[in-house]
Design an enzyme around this catalytic site. Structure first.
Site, PDB file in Angstrom:
ATOM      1  N   THR A   1      -6.252   2.822  -6.347  1.00  0.00           N
ATOM      2  CA  THR A   1      -7.486   2.711  -5.559  1.00  0.00           C
ATOM      3  C   THR A   1      -8.344   3.946  -5.775  1.00  0.00           C
ATOM      4  O   THR A   1      -7.882   5.072  -5.599  1.00  0.00           O
ATOM      5  CB  THR A   1      -7.134   2.535  -4.068  1.00  0.00           C
TER       6      THR A   1
ATOM      7  N   TYR B   1      -2.453   5.524  -3.839  1.00  0.00           N
ATOM      8  CA  TYR B   1      -3.487   6.498  -3.503  1.00  0.00           C
ATOM      9  C   TYR B   1      -3.134   7.781  -4.220  1.00  0.00           C
ATOM     10  O   TYR B   1      -1.987   8.242  -4.149  1.00  0.00           O
ATOM     11  CB  TYR B   1      -3.528   6.755  -1.998  1.00  0.00           C
TER      12      TYR B   1
ATOM     13  N   GLN C   1       0.212  -0.451  -4.691  1.00  0.00           N
ATOM     14  CA  GLN C   1      -1.100   0.227  -4.707  1.00  0.00           C
ATOM     15  C   GLN C   1      -0.914   1.715  -4.491  1.00  0.00           C
ATOM     16  O   GLN C   1      -0.263   2.147  -3.539  1.00  0.00           O
ATOM     17  CB  GLN C   1      -2.000  -0.354  -3.612  1.00  0.00           C
TER      18      GLN C   1
ATOM     19  N   HIS D   1     -13.786  -1.869  -0.607  1.00  0.00           N
ATOM     20  CA  HIS D   1     -12.743  -1.509   0.361  1.00  0.00           C
ATOM     21  C   HIS D   1     -12.966  -2.268   1.677  1.00  0.00           C
ATOM     22  O   HIS D   1     -12.732  -1.746   2.772  1.00  0.00           O
ATOM     23  CB  HIS D   1     -12.756   0.006   0.609  1.00  0.00           C
TER      24      HIS D   1
ATOM     25  N   LYS E   1      -8.792  -0.403  -8.552  1.00  0.00           N
ATOM     26  CA  LYS E   1      -9.396  -1.100  -7.409  1.00  0.00           C
ATOM     27  C   LYS E   1     -10.498  -0.254  -6.779  1.00  0.00           C
ATOM     28  O   LYS E   1     -10.291   0.933  -6.514  1.00  0.00           O
ATOM     29  CB  LYS E   1      -8.315  -1.384  -6.362  1.00  0.00           C
TER      30      LYS E   1
ATOM     31  N   ARG F   1     -15.339   5.638  10.306  1.00  0.00           N
ATOM     32  CA  ARG F   1     -15.020   4.420  11.071  1.00  0.00           C
ATOM     33  C   ARG F   1     -15.344   4.677  12.542  1.00  0.00           C
ATOM     34  O   ARG F   1     -14.547   5.283  13.267  1.00  0.00           O
ATOM     35  CB  ARG F   1     -13.547   4.064  10.917  1.00  0.00           C
TER      36      ARG F   1
ATOM     37  N   ARG G   1     -15.209  -0.612   4.334  1.00  0.00           N
ATOM     38  CA  ARG G   1     -14.652   0.505   5.111  1.00  0.00           C
ATOM     39  C   ARG G   1     -14.989   1.844   4.480  1.00  0.00           C
ATOM     40  O   ARG G   1     -14.537   2.878   4.946  1.00  0.00           O
ATOM     41  CB  ARG G   1     -13.121   0.346   5.219  1.00  0.00           C
TER      42      ARG G   1
ATOM     43  N   SER H   1       0.823  -1.206   0.000  1.00  0.00           N
ATOM     44  CA  SER H   1       0.000   0.000   0.000  1.00  0.00           C
ATOM     45  C   SER H   1       0.860   1.260   0.000  1.00  0.00           C
ATOM     46  O   SER H   1       1.971   1.268   0.549  1.00  0.00           O
ATOM     47  CB  SER H   1      -0.885  -0.005   1.251  1.00  0.00           C
TER      48      SER H   1
HETATM   49  C1  FNR Z   1      -7.458  -1.822   3.915  1.00  0.00           C
HETATM   50  N1  FNR Z   1      -7.697  -1.643   2.553  1.00  0.00           N
HETATM   51  C2  FNR Z   1      -6.866  -0.825   1.822  1.00  0.00           C
HETATM   52  N2  FNR Z   1      -7.044  -0.688   0.473  1.00  0.00           N
HETATM   53  C3  FNR Z   1      -6.208   0.080  -0.270  1.00  0.00           C
HETATM   54  O1  FNR Z   1      -6.381   0.164  -1.478  1.00  0.00           O
HETATM   55  N3  FNR Z   1      -5.171   0.733   0.350  1.00  0.00           N
HETATM   56  C4  FNR Z   1      -4.937   0.662   1.674  1.00  0.00           C
HETATM   57  O2  FNR Z   1      -3.998   1.262   2.187  1.00  0.00           O
HETATM   58  C5  FNR Z   1      -5.829  -0.117   2.459  1.00  0.00           C
HETATM   59  N4  FNR Z   1      -5.660  -0.213   3.804  1.00  0.00           N
HETATM   60  C6  FNR Z   1      -6.427  -1.092   4.544  1.00  0.00           C
HETATM   61  C7  FNR Z   1      -6.171  -1.266   5.899  1.00  0.00           C
HETATM   62  C8  FNR Z   1      -6.902  -2.199   6.630  1.00  0.00           C
HETATM   63  C9  FNR Z   1      -6.596  -2.398   8.080  1.00  0.00           C
HETATM   64  C10 FNR Z   1      -7.912  -2.950   5.998  1.00  0.00           C
HETATM   65  C11 FNR Z   1      -8.709  -3.984   6.750  1.00  0.00           C
HETATM   66  C12 FNR Z   1      -8.187  -2.750   4.669  1.00  0.00           C
HETATM   67  C13 FNR Z   1      -8.725  -2.444   1.860  1.00  0.00           C
HETATM   68  C14 FNR Z   1      -8.136  -3.779   1.416  1.00  0.00           C
HETATM   69  O3  FNR Z   1      -7.184  -3.614   0.407  1.00  0.00           O
HETATM   70  C15 FNR Z   1      -9.215  -4.726   0.884  1.00  0.00           C
HETATM   71  O4  FNR Z   1      -9.980  -4.060  -0.091  1.00  0.00           O
HETATM   72  C16 FNR Z   1     -10.133  -5.249   1.974  1.00  0.00           C
HETATM   73  O5  FNR Z   1      -9.427  -5.506   3.162  1.00  0.00           O
HETATM   74  C17 FNR Z   1     -10.808  -6.521   1.510  1.00  0.00           C
HETATM   75  O6  FNR Z   1     -11.694  -6.992   2.465  1.00  0.00           O
HETATM   76  P1  FNR Z   1     -11.330  -8.157   3.531  1.00  0.00           P
HETATM   77  O7  FNR Z   1     -10.506  -9.185   2.823  1.00  0.00           O
HETATM   78  O8  FNR Z   1     -10.613  -7.474   4.635  1.00  0.00           O
HETATM   79  O9  FNR Z   1     -12.691  -8.650   3.925  1.00  0.00           O
END
Ligand code: FNR
Length: 401
Positions: A155, A129, A127, A275, A251, A164, A278, A107
């Site tokens: 993303t 941002y 990835q 995501h 994404k 959150r 989230r 990330s």
């Molecule tokens: C994320 N996700 C995420 N996505 C992204 O594009 N950049 C990021 O920095 C982050 N950071 C991040 C931190 C944490 C703690 C979580 C739980 C998630 C989203 C992640 O890439 C992904 O889309 C989800 O976690 C998929 O869902 P599951 O597998 O956690 O159910």
């Protein structure tokens, strides 16, 4: 193996190991956490029809994607602040993925730098941002290229940060400003607290270069807060497409028309994702959105999915509904917290690979291509779907004789 056979068991162990604010940051979602719950529940509604008497054929779940060969059709999703699960989490998970022959995604908000990961885990994905400062965005792209990354995941589903609630209630912010409740929490989790004391608080390692001289954790945290993708639009994405020579994957796509337009723009793939629940709490589960996205882009564009994958059969379900690959986020953090990242990540890869293998055997599918032919029942439709030619439900194709 000693005891942890499921992601649920790893999650329980992570909950015991991590202080409440760290566990909640990892485990939580936005709003009422409806999307988070839906992501997992929606998998259970997908039924796969087994074929019998297919004999003892060998299974091969490998695939080629973005010019690389992978032994498994699942990998590690990008995770910001992963080292909250324990020091060395980014690196350990990158190594576990390499060991398993699967992709790892670093990330922008990672706690380990692009350059460090590239040395340890060549072939990792990066990835991006697209934050407020364009010079930083361009530099991150150039650094990823210089370090040898070949796949960039942009993303696009953070035009504003999700609300959150758990983090708000816990007073979790960066830099960590321990409240009295947090101090008690730390005392109750000495293993985690000692690790933090020995190795330092997790930092946004990729952004340190832009913090200016003497940048402390505070200004880096501010910098990170500006990393949401509010200014990202089609024109800016086209600019990024021109700058990045490798595979470009987008994404956070749920609408089939967005997916189709991304294919036209020259994206090499999309990740169907909300995501991990989230962001928009009323968003559909990715597995619900997947069939229409696959129908809209046709059979050739790689379509990945993440969100709610919690066992090997979920991977089979996603492939049967049109995904080429799935990614998991939280499960790898639970594994890292429970067992240490490299070992725990390795165990998680092994558990999921074993479950996928059992599922493929029971379905009579020896390859992912055969898995894609399995008959699927998925109660998924969007009202918009029948009205537009590019939104044909994929089920009709799948259930045809
Ligand atoms: C994320 N996700 C995420 N996505 C992204 O594009 N950049 C990021 O920095 C982050 N950071 C991040 C931190 C944490 C703690 C979580 C739980 C998630 C989203 C992640 O890439 C992904 O889309 C989800 O976690 C998929 O869902 P599951 O597998 O956690 O159910």
């Amino acid at each position: 193996m000693t005891g942890l056979h499921t992601i649920e068991a790893m999650r329980d162990a992570a909950r015991r190991r991590l202080p409440r604010f760290a566990f909640d940051f990892v485990d939580g979602g936005s709003g009422a956490e409806s999307a988070l719950a839906r992501n997992c529940a929606a998998f259970e509604a997908v039924r796969l029809l087994p074929r019998v008497l297919t004999g003892a054929v060998a299974r091969d779940p490998s695939l080629e994607l973005f010019g690389a060969k992978y032994a498994l059709p699942f990998g590690v999703a990008p995770i910001g602040l992963a080292n909250l699960a324990g020091s060395g989490t980014d690196l350990g998970l990158a190594q576990a993925a390499l060991d398993a022959g699967a992709p790892y995604t670093l990330s922008t908000a990672a706690t380990t730098s692009i350059e460090t990961i590239a040395r340890t885990a060549p072939g990792a994905w990066f990835q991006l941002y697209v934050g407020a400062d364009h010079a930083i965005v361009e530099d991150l792209i150039d650094r990823a290229e210089a370090a040898g990354f070949k796949t960039l995941i942009v993303t696009v589903d953070v035009p504003a940060p999700g609300k959150r609630v758990r983090d708000l209630v816990n007073g979790f912010s960066l830099p960590l400003r321990p409240t009295p409740a947090m101090a008690l929490d730390l005392l109750a989790h000495p293993g985690w607290a000692l690790d933090l004391a020995a190795n330092g608080a997790p930092r946004f390692a990729n952004l340190e270069a832009y913090g200016g001289k003497g940048a402390g954790a505070q200004s880096l945290a501010k910098l990170m807060a500006g990393q949401s993708s509010a200014r990202l639009d089609w024109a800016l994405l086209a600019d990024i497409r021109r700058r990045w020579k490798g595979a470009l994957v987008v994404k956070g796509v749920l609408h089939p028309q967005d997916a189709a337009r991304l294919a036209e723009l020259g994206a090499d793939g999309v990740v169907v994702s909300n995501h991990g629940g989230r962001q928009l709490d009323s968003a559909p589960a990715p597995i619900e959105a997947l069939p229409a996205v696959r129908a809209a882009v046709g059979p050739r564009l790689p379509v990945l999915l993440d969100g709610g994958v919690r066992r090997g059969e979920d991977i089979a379900r996603a492939v049967a509904l049109g995904a080429d690959m799935v990614l998991l986020g939280r499960p790898f953090l639970y594994a890292a917290a429970a067992r240490g990242a490299r070992r725990g990540g390795g165990e998680l890869f092994a558990i999921l690979a074993d479950e996928l293998d059992r599922a493929m055997t029971q379905l009579g599918a020896s390859t992912l291509a055969e898995l894609r032919q399995v008959e699927v029942f998925a109660p998924t439709t969007f009202n918009a779907a029948p009205a537009r030619p590019d939104l044909r439900a994929v089920e009709s194709r799948r259930t045809a004789p």
